[in-house]
Design a protein around this motif. Sequence first.
Motif, PDB file in Angstrom:
ATOM      1  N   SER A  40       0.831  -1.202   0.000  1.00  0.00           N
ATOM      2  CA  SER A  40       0.000   0.000   0.000  1.00  0.00           C
ATOM      3  C   SER A  40       0.867   1.254   0.000  1.00  0.00           C
ATOM      4  CB  SER A  40      -0.922   0.023   1.225  1.00  0.00           C
ATOM      5  OG  SER A  40      -1.760  -1.094   1.214  1.00  0.00           O
ATOM      6  N   LEU A  41       1.898   1.250   0.823  1.00  0.00           N
ATOM      7  CA  LEU A  41       2.802   2.391   0.894  1.00  0.00           C
ATOM      8  C   LEU A  41       3.521   2.599  -0.443  1.00  0.00           C
ATOM      9  CD1 LEU A  41       3.992   4.586   2.688  1.00  0.00           C
ATOM     10  CD2 LEU A  41       5.751   2.961   3.377  1.00  0.00           C
ATOM     11  N   MET A  42       3.965   1.526  -1.065  1.00  0.00           N
ATOM     12  CA  MET A  42       4.631   1.634  -2.364  1.00  0.00           C
ATOM     13  C   MET A  42       3.671   2.189  -3.414  1.00  0.00           C
ATOM     14  SD  MET A  42       6.973  -1.817  -2.372  1.00  0.00           S
ATOM     15  CE  MET A  42       7.274  -1.740  -4.107  1.00  0.00           C
ATOM     16  N   PHE A  43       2.420   1.758  -3.390  1.00  0.00           N
ATOM     17  CA  PHE A  43       1.425   2.257  -4.334  1.00  0.00           C
ATOM     18  C   PHE A  43       1.225   3.762  -4.153  1.00  0.00           C
ATOM     19  CE2 PHE A  43      -3.001   3.350  -5.282  1.00  0.00           C
ATOM     20  CZ  PHE A  43      -3.037   3.032  -6.633  1.00  0.00           C
ATOM     21  N   ILE A  44       1.149   4.206  -2.908  1.00  0.00           N
ATOM     22  CA  ILE A  44       0.964   5.637  -2.635  1.00  0.00           C
ATOM     23  C   ILE A  44       2.151   6.438  -3.154  1.00  0.00           C
ATOM     24  CG2 ILE A  44       0.843   7.348  -0.763  1.00  0.00           C
ATOM     25  CD1 ILE A  44      -0.848   5.225   0.778  1.00  0.00           C
ATOM     26  N   VAL A  45       3.365   5.939  -2.916  1.00  0.00           N
ATOM     27  CA  VAL A  45       4.563   6.644  -3.385  1.00  0.00           C
ATOM     28  C   VAL A  45       4.582   6.716  -4.906  1.00  0.00           C
ATOM     29  CG1 VAL A  45       7.089   6.494  -3.527  1.00  0.00           C
ATOM     30  CG2 VAL A  45       5.929   6.181  -1.328  1.00  0.00           C
ATOM     31  N   VAL A  46       4.307   5.610  -5.584  1.00  0.00           N
ATOM     32  CA  VAL A  46       4.304   5.594  -7.055  1.00  0.00           C
ATOM     33  C   VAL A  46       3.217   6.537  -7.586  1.00  0.00           C
ATOM     34  CG1 VAL A  46       3.822   4.144  -9.074  1.00  0.00           C
ATOM     35  CG2 VAL A  46       5.332   3.309  -7.267  1.00  0.00           C
TER      36      VAL A  46
END
Length: 167
Positions: free
Chosen positions: A147-153
């Motif tokens: 989820s965190l990676m998706f938000i950053v991307v």
Amino acid sequence: MSLSYQQCEPEFQYHKGEDHDIVEFHVKDFRKDQLRVHMSRNGVLTVSGERPHDGTKRIRFHKEFNPPNDCKPDQIRAKLSSGVLFITIPKKRLSPQSPGQDPQTQVHRTSNGNVALPKIETKSFISRLKIKRKAAMKVVAGVAMLSLMFIVVFYVYKVYAPVIMHI
């Protein structure tokens, strides 16, 4: 110096019961740390032991059982007492009820005549998945990281995409 082994076959009894089965192994002269009770992934219960006999001689045994299909493998217990190894194999309890009666709607009368509804156990999502707490924490941590990676991307795309398009 090489060790030699002598196989033995300890006397045992298998007692079947409604709530649990009990296996008794007569293992005189064995200590607790010389015995092993293990449930394999394929559902075979293994009982083994090994102890010194004379200098380079050792005595050992190995016995396998197929416990009942309705057993609770995570609740199997073993206890050594006076040279007898007791292995208790609990069974899943099937509640006796009349046909067509829902266990959540059963009504019980208390001693003073009042009606008491049974407690309904609520299970969490994790316990219904039948995975251990440690594994569940790993899954939750993995989902959080994704989820965190998706938000950053998404943020990088949202901020830098217009800049790249105007070059």
